[in-house]
Design an enzyme around this catalytic site. Structure first.
Site, PDB file in Angstrom:
ATOM      1  N   ASN A  60      56.289   1.945-104.674  1.00  8.45           N
ATOM      2  CA  ASN A  60      55.640   1.117-104.089  1.00  8.45           C
ATOM      3  C   ASN A  60      56.176  -0.065-103.999  1.00  8.45           C
ATOM      4  O   ASN A  60      57.050  -0.650-104.822  1.00  8.45           O
ATOM      5  CB  ASN A  60      54.363   0.982-104.606  1.00  8.45           C
ATOM      6  CG  ASN A  60      54.268   0.613-106.170  1.00  8.45           C
ATOM      7  OD1 ASN A  60      55.192   1.025-107.153  1.00  8.45           O
ATOM      8  ND2 ASN A  60      53.063  -0.349-106.586  1.00  8.45           N
ATOM      9  N   GLU A  94      55.300  -3.978-102.815  1.00  9.98           N
ATOM     10  CA  GLU A  94      53.963  -4.850-102.737  1.00  9.98           C
ATOM     11  C   GLU A  94      54.460  -6.268-101.959  1.00  9.98           C
ATOM     12  O   GLU A  94      55.641  -6.533-101.841  1.00  9.98           O
ATOM     13  CB  GLU A  94      53.275  -5.287-104.096  1.00  9.98           C
ATOM     14  CG  GLU A  94      52.599  -4.285-104.597  1.00  9.98           C
ATOM     15  CD  GLU A  94      52.209  -4.679-105.916  1.00  9.98           C
ATOM     16  OE1 GLU A  94      51.332  -3.646-106.373  1.00  9.98           O
ATOM     17  OE2 GLU A  94      52.055  -5.650-106.506  1.00  9.98           O
ATOM     18  N   CYS A 134      52.980   2.146-100.183  1.00  4.56           N
ATOM     19  CA  CYS A 134      52.756   2.877-101.296  1.00  4.56           C
ATOM     20  C   CYS A 134      54.014   3.819-101.472  1.00  4.56           C
ATOM     21  O   CYS A 134      54.721   4.112-100.445  1.00  4.56           O
ATOM     22  CB  CYS A 134      51.657   3.750-101.150  1.00  4.56           C
ATOM     23  SG  CYS A 134      49.937   3.153-101.171  1.00  4.56           S
ATOM     24  N   GLU A 191      54.377   6.840-101.904  1.00  8.18           N
ATOM     25  CA  GLU A 191      54.362   8.156-101.073  1.00  8.18           C
ATOM     26  C   GLU A 191      54.701   8.101 -99.685  1.00  8.18           C
ATOM     27  O   GLU A 191      55.510   8.842 -99.041  1.00  8.18           O
ATOM     28  CB  GLU A 191      53.256   8.729-101.152  1.00  8.18           C
ATOM     29  CG  GLU A 191      52.515   9.166-102.666  1.00  8.18           C
ATOM     30  CD  GLU A 191      51.566   7.774-103.036  1.00  8.18           C
ATOM     31  OE1 GLU A 191      51.977   6.745-103.389  1.00  8.18           O
ATOM     32  OE2 GLU A 191      50.406   8.241-103.351  1.00  8.18           O
ATOM     33  N   CYS A 213      46.430   7.463-102.386  1.00  7.74           N
ATOM     34  CA  CYS A 213      45.208   6.917-101.713  1.00  7.74           C
ATOM     35  C   CYS A 213      45.207   7.534-100.316  1.00  7.74           C
ATOM     36  O   CYS A 213      45.694   8.507-100.012  1.00  7.74           O
ATOM     37  CB  CYS A 213      45.661   5.373-101.380  1.00  7.74           C
ATOM     38  SG  CYS A 213      46.763   5.056 -99.976  1.00  7.74           S
ATOM     39  N   CYS A 252      47.918   7.329 -97.581  1.00 10.27           N
ATOM     40  CA  CYS A 252      48.992   8.305 -97.990  1.00 10.27           C
ATOM     41  C   CYS A 252      48.407   9.712 -97.726  1.00 10.27           C
ATOM     42  O   CYS A 252      49.308  10.480 -97.366  1.00 10.27           O
ATOM     43  CB  CYS A 252      49.584   8.040 -99.480  1.00 10.27           C
ATOM     44  SG  CYS A 252      50.307   6.618 -99.680  1.00 10.27           S
TER      45      CYS A 252
END
Length: 132
Positions: free
Chosen positions: A43, A45, A54, A56, A87, A90
Site C-alpha cells: 500500500n 498512502e 492498496c 492488491e 477492500c 480491490c
C-alpha cells in the site's frame, strides 16, 4: 508456478516496503497470474487520503501494465489480529482479471484464510452490466 509458501513469503516481504505514515497499517500482496508470473505490491498512502493505493491494486496494476490479464490467486498480508481482507475497490479490480481467483488472506500470526473471489464479492460488476 509459485507455491503457496513462496507467495506468502513475497507478500510478507512487501510489508516492509509499505508507505503508510498516516494509517500505520502496512499491507503486502503477491499476485500470481495464470501463466505463473508473480507481481508484488504494497500500500502507498498519500496525505490526500483518496489518492492512496492498496497493495492488491498495486500488484494488479503492475501485472496489467506488463501485459498480464488473467489472475489465478493472490496473497494479502497484514500485521493485524484479524485476516487482512481486501477492500471493496480491490475486490472489484481483481474481479476484472480473475473472477474466480483464489484469495489467501494472512494475519499477524501467519495464519491463512482461503476464499474465492466470488465468495468475497458475490455480485460484482462485470461486462454484462455494460451491455457487453
Amino acid at each position: 508456478m509459485a507455491t503457496e509458501k513462496e507467495l506468502i513469503e513475497k507478500a510478507v516481504a512487501m510489508l516492509d516496503l509499505s508507505y503508510c505514515p498516516y494509517s500505520k497499517f502496512p499491507v503486502g500482496a503477491a499476485l500470481e497470474c495464470e501463466d505463473g508470473a508473480v507481481f508484488t505490491g504494497c500500500n502507498v498512502e498519500n496525505a490526500s487520503y483518496g489518492l492512496s493505493n492498496c497493495a492488491e491494486r498495486t500488484a494488479a496494476f503492475k501485472a496489467v501494465s506488463e501485459g498480464h490479464r488473467k489472475f489465478k490467486r493472490i496473497v494479502i498480508a497484514g500485521r493485524c489480529e484479524d485476516f487482512c481482507w481486501p477492500c471493496g475497490a480491490c475486490r472489484q479490480v481483481l474481479n476484472e482479471f480473475g473472477p474466480g481467483m483464489e484469495v489467501i488472506c494472512l494475519n499477524a500470526k501467519g495464519e491463512a484464510a482461503h476464499m474465492t473471489l466470488p465468495e468475497l464479492i458475490p455480485h460484482a460488476v462485470d461486462s454484462i452490466w455494460l451491455g457487453n
